[in-house]
Each structure stands twice: as structure tokens, then as C-alpha cells.
Design a protein around this motif. Structure first.
Motif, short mmCIF file in Angstrom:
data_model
loop_
_atom_site.label_atom_id
_atom_site.label_comp_id
_atom_site.label_asym_id
_atom_site.label_seq_id
_atom_site.Cartn_x
_atom_site.Cartn_y
_atom_site.Cartn_z
N ARG A 178 34.09 39.59 -36.44
CA ARG A 178 34.95 38.26 -36.73
C ARG A 178 36.34 38.28 -36.30
O ARG A 178 37.03 37.38 -36.08
N SER A 216 46.54 29.52 -30.43
CA SER A 216 46.16 29.01 -29.01
C SER A 216 47.68 28.79 -28.20
O SER A 216 48.23 28.00 -28.59
N THR A 247 37.48 39.42 -33.56
CA THR A 247 37.87 39.25 -32.27
C THR A 247 38.79 37.99 -31.81
O THR A 247 39.40 38.03 -30.82
N THR A 248 39.14 36.86 -32.80
CA THR A 248 39.89 35.84 -32.45
C THR A 248 40.91 35.70 -33.54
O THR A 248 40.48 35.54 -34.70
N LEU A 249 42.15 36.23 -33.14
CA LEU A 249 43.05 36.27 -34.26
C LEU A 249 44.48 35.50 -33.48
O LEU A 249 44.68 35.87 -32.35
N THR A 306 50.79 33.28 -27.35
CA THR A 306 49.87 33.99 -26.68
C THR A 306 50.16 35.43 -26.83
O THR A 306 48.85 36.16 -27.12
N ALA A 345 44.19 30.97 -35.83
CA ALA A 345 42.83 31.35 -36.19
C ALA A 345 42.91 32.86 -36.90
O ALA A 345 43.68 33.63 -36.44
N PRO A 400 42.35 40.26 -29.89
CA PRO A 400 41.31 40.94 -30.68
C PRO A 400 41.54 42.02 -31.64
O PRO A 400 42.49 42.93 -31.27
N THR A 438 36.73 34.38 -35.96
CA THR A 438 35.89 33.64 -35.40
C THR A 438 35.49 32.43 -36.61
O THR A 438 34.83 32.73 -37.44
N GLY A 466 48.81 37.10 -30.36
CA GLY A 466 47.59 37.24 -31.01
C GLY A 466 46.55 38.25 -30.08
O GLY A 466 47.31 38.79 -29.30
#
Length: 530
Positions: free
Chosen positions: A395, A402, A397-399, A385, A299, A390, A302, A388
């Protein structure tokens, strides 16, 4: 009258009650004056001195006690870890000061780049920074790799017993976290506040786990591990290398296609700073690329996502590496599914390494495959993990990818591919038309896929066992594609050599025992028999 009153006062002053009167007067003055409380700094200093004295006594007893050697090893490990932390902090500070001197040395004092260097050091440990725009916790894995390398070199303390591993890990964690606490306290400003608790916890984990992992050979010597564990480790390392190489090729190809990218500053100093920043986050980009070829993707904000199935990207900051992202995923699908060949190739390499380990029961092969695939999956999830985090609020906050999705995808793809390769039937039926003496050798070569060597001292060739193969050879191992052909050629040469040897043996026997001439008795009695 005056003389009598003066004599009376002198008698009172010289009497035995003079000391009692002085005490009463002093008590009255003490009641009239307010009591002054000691300053907090004085109280804290006294408490710290008392605590240091108590800990000093405890340390002296432990230092000279029955476990004194273990305590000294822990102290050495803590000192080495603290020196490694100071060295890496100095590297970060040197980098920041250099950039500050080149770009704008007159904007602020030297304390500014010193604090920025401490903040970079904390970010390398994945410790968060609270800023007015939000929370920053995106760790530059390039600097994290430098931290790990420095700590890896501190594993020089000799270990004689397994319990000493715990002592050295404890000492290294204490020494490293003390330096981390000091750096966190010095890096705080009015606008940037490091998360001290997270920084100390990360430092404890780094200081305890990295030097312990560096002693993996010693740990393996303490444990009586089965042979399939070493096979699983080699197979996992080979598969992981293929996966990382595939991600690097994907990233390099994407960057080359999209060059030149916007976002590079025009000034030399600013361009150097952007280059160093790109170099610091290059391992992050490799981790994101590896997650992309595995399937889950990553990602970039967001509500966004980039994977082999689709690509949804919104407004992005001006950064060179972000310019290489696909803007429209519909143009890439279904051609993007070709990237799944890379994890399939990694699973094939995993299976080939297990097969080359020798003839073993099917249960050991399955355990080696499962352990190797699980190790690669866990490492892939951990790196995903850590790559990545924030980047302020909004927007960003999700980089990143997963972690658990990347681990599951790696385990499924690699494990399934390796299982299919291992459980494939033998190639024996394909060589039924060949002569009988060579069929067995060719089937063994096809099943084992390992190089064969012939011993020329004896007529029949012998092959190395698994123990002999475990020793490293100076010559490079052939590729799996040509190895099978080499095995077939060696088997054919062995068969021809055996046939030639059999013919020579028949000729020698015929020459040694000639047929008797006509008229001569076949057996002539000797004199001893007479």
C-alpha cells in the motif's frame, strides 16, 4: 677409440652451430609449457594507467591553453562541490553514529551506522534504495535542504563571462557525482542496494543546478531583462511565502488539535531518534499541507486521498505526523473549503505587488502576473514531486501529492485571483464628491497603492518615480489595508499645504505692490526719462 669420440664431442660443442641448437631447445621447451594469461587485475591496472596518462596529457594541454582560465575555474568549482558533498556526508554519518551510540552500540560494528549514513545521504538526493521489502525513494526534504544549502555556499568562484557559467557547472557536476558514486558503492550491503545510476544522475543535477542558481544576480546582470521580469520575481516570492505560511499554519493547527499522538517511543534514545526523523520529514509535511490547501491534496497509500473535498484513509504506520490525518472526510466537508482562502490570499498579494511597481501598461502587468503565477506553480509542482515517493511495496507505494495537479491548481487559483484584482475598475467614481484638487491624487493613490512622499523644499509635493522606489528603504512598508488610508491622508495634507501656500503668496504680492494714495500720480517720470 675413446679419445677420438671425446674429441669429436668437444668439436661439436665448440662449433659455430651451438647457438642455433640452444635456440631450438628453448623453442621446444616453450611449446611444451602452457602459456599463462595475465591476471584481470593486472590488465585493468595497466588500462587505467594508460587512460590516466592520456587524460593527463589532455588536461595539461587544456590547462595551459587559451581557455586555461576557464578550465581552472571549472577545477575550483569541482573541488568546492566535492568538499560540500563530503561535508554533508560526514554530517549524515555523525548523526547516524550518534544515534547508534545512544541506542544500541553493541548490536553491530561501526560499519553499520557508516553505511546507514551513506544511505541517508543518497535518499536526500532522491536516489532509490532496493530492500527486500521493495523500493524506498521517499526523500527526507529536511536533509535535502541541508544539501542544497551546502552547495549554495560553493558559488564563490568569480564569473566574468557567461561561458564561464557552463565551465563551473560542468566542474561542479563532475566533482559532486564522483563523491556520489563512491558513497553509493560504500553504502551497499547484502540487504540494501542503492540505485547507483539514479544516484549519479541526481548528483549531476544537484551539482550543476544549485551553484548556478546561486549566481542568479550575476546571470541577471548578463541578461538585459525588461523591468517586468523583476516585478514578476518579487510578486512570485511574496505569493509563495504566503502559500508556504498558510500550509505551515494548517499543519500546526492540525498537529495541535490531535496532540498527544501515538507513535512516540518511551525510551529517551528512541524518542530522540523519532524526533530527528520527524524533523527530517517536516518539509515533506509542509509540502503536503500546501498541496492540501491548494485543492488536489495528497495520497497516503494506494487507493487513498486527503483533500478539501474528501478524505479516504486506510491503515497507516504508527508515526506521529500520520496520526493527525482526518479519518472521516464527511465531517469536514464543506467546512474544509475554507482553506481555499489561503491561495486566494496569495493571488491577492501577487496582484498587489505588481500594482505597487508603478504605472505601467496593461500588457506589462499581465506579463508580470502570468510569469509570477507560473513561477509559483512550477516550484509548487517540483516540491510536491520531490516530497513523495514509494516506501517499500504494498500500500505504501503511493505517497505524497501529485506534482502536475498541484502545479495546475496553483496556477489557476493564483492567476485567476490576481487577474481579478488587477482588472478591477478604479475607485475614482467613489470620490467624485471631494474637492477637485484632491480627486486626482486620491484616484492615483487608489490605483497605484504605493506610499507617497512629499518634498518640503518646494511648494508643491513631488512623488518618487519607479526608479527611486526600486532602492530599498530602511523603514518597513505599510500593510495594503492601511496604505490606502495613508495615501489619502498624505493627499489631503498636500492639498491643505497648497491652499495655505497660495494664500501666503497672495498676501505677499499685496504687500509688495500697495495701491497708490489719493492725489498722487500713478506713474511719475524719472529724471532719466526727461
Amino acid at each position: 677409440m675413446r679419445d677420438e669420440s671425446g674429441d669429436r664431442r668437444n668439436a661439436v660443442d665448440a662449433g659455430p652451430d651451438r647457438s642455433w641448437v640452444a635456440e631450438q631447445l628453448a623453442a621446444a621447451r616453450a611449446r611444451q609449457e602452457p602459456e599463462t594469461e595475465p591476471e584481470p587485475a593486472v590488465v585493468l591496472g595497466e588500462a587505467l594507467r594508460d587512460l590516466a596518462a592520456e587524460w593527463g596529457e589532455v588536461l595539461a594541454v587544456a590547462w595551459n591553453g587559451p581557455h586555461g582560465r576557464d578550465v581552472r575555474l571549472a577545477a575550483r568549482a569541482g573541488a568546492h562541490a566535492a568538499l560540500a558533498a563530503i561535508a554533508t556526508w560526514l554530517a549524515a554519518v555523525t548523526l547516524c553514529v550518534t544515534v547508534w551510540l545512544v541506542s544500541a552500540p553493541n548490536t553491530s560494528g561501526l560499519s553499520g551506522p557508516l553505511r546507514v549514513g551513506g544511505q541517508l545521504w543518497l535518499l536526500g538526493h532522491h536516489a532509490a534504495l532496493d530492500v527486500p521489502a521493495g523500493r524506498i525513494a521517499l526523500a527526507p526534504l529536511g536533509f535535502t535542504a541541508l544539501l542544497v544549502l551546502a552547495l549554495w555556499q560553493t558559488a564563490v568562484v568569480p564569473i566574468a563571462r557567461p561561458v564561464q557559467l557552463a565551465y563551473t557547472a560542468f566542474g561542479a557536476a563532475i566533482g559532486y557525482c564522483l563523491v556520489a558514486a563512491l558513497v553509493a558503492a560504500g553504502a551497499a550491503t547484502s540487504d540494501v542496494r542503492p540505485d547507483t545510476a539514479q544516484a549519479v544522475l541526481s548528483a549531476v543535477l544537484f551539482g550543476a543546478l544549485v551553484p548556478t542558481a546561486a549566481r542568479w544576480r550575476r546571470i541577471a546582470g548578463f541578461c538585459d531583462l525588461p523591468e517586468w521580469v523583476s516585478t514578476a520575481a518579487r510578486a512570485g516570492a511574496a505569493a509563495g511565502a504566503v502559500l508556504v505560511g498558510g500550509g505551515a499554519l494548517t499543519l500546526a493547527g492540525t498537529m495541535v488539535v490531535h496532540l498527544p499522538e501515538p507513535g512516540w517511543p518511551r525510551g529517551i534514545a528512541d524518542a530522540v531518534g523519532m524526533f530527528l526523523l520527524s524533523l527530517a520529514v517536516l518539509p515533506n509535511a509542509l509540502a503536503w499541507s500546501a498541496s492540501y490547501v491548494l485543492g488536489p491534496g495528497f495520497a497516503v497509500g494506494t487507493g487513498t486521498g486527503v483533500s478539501v473535498l474528501s478524505a479516504k484513509v486506510g491503515a497507516l504506520p504508527v508515526f506521529p505526523m500520520l496520526g493527525a490525518l482526518p479519518r472521516d472526510g464527511s465531517r469536514l466537508y464543506p467546512y474544509s473549503l475554507a482553506f481555499l482562502v489561503l491561495p486566494v490570499a496569495a493571488g491577492t498579494v501577487l496582484a498587489l505587488v505588481v500594482l505597487r511597481a508603478g504605472e505601467r501598461p496593461l500588457g506589462e502587468r499581465v506579463r508580470a502576473l502570468s510569469a509570477g503565477a507560473a513561477a509559483v506553480a512550477l516550484l509548487a509542482g517540483l516540491v510536491a514531486t520531490l516530497s513523495g515517493g514509494p516506501l517499500a511495496d504494498g500500500r505504501m507505494t503511493t505517497l505524497g501529492p501529485s506534482g502536475w495537479r498541484t502545479a495546475v491548481a496553483a496556477f489557476v487559483l493564483l492567476g485567476t485571483t490576481a487577474a481579478i484584482v488587477v482588472l478591477t475598475p478604479s475607485l475614482g467614481p467613489a470620490v467624485k464628491g471631494l474637492p477637485r484638487p484632491s480627486v486626482g491624487r486620491m484616484v492615483d493613490a487608489a490605483a497605484a497603492l504605493r506610499p507617497r512622499r512629499r518634498v518640503t523644499a518646494e511648494p508643491e509635493a513631488e512623488f518618487f518615480t519607479a526608479e527611486a522606489e526600486a532602492e530599498p528603504e530602511p523603514e518597513p512598508e505599510p500593510e495594503p489595508e492601511t496604505e490606502f488610508e495613508d495615501s489619502l491622508a498624505v493627499a489631503a495634507e498636500d492639498t491643505a499645504a497648497e491652499e495655505t501656500t497660495a494664500e501666503e503668496t497672495t498676501v505677499e504680492e499685496a504687500e509688495a505692490d500697495p495701491e497708490p494714495a489719493e492725489g498722487e500720480p500713478e506713474d511719475q517720470p524719472s529724471e532719466e526719462q526727461d
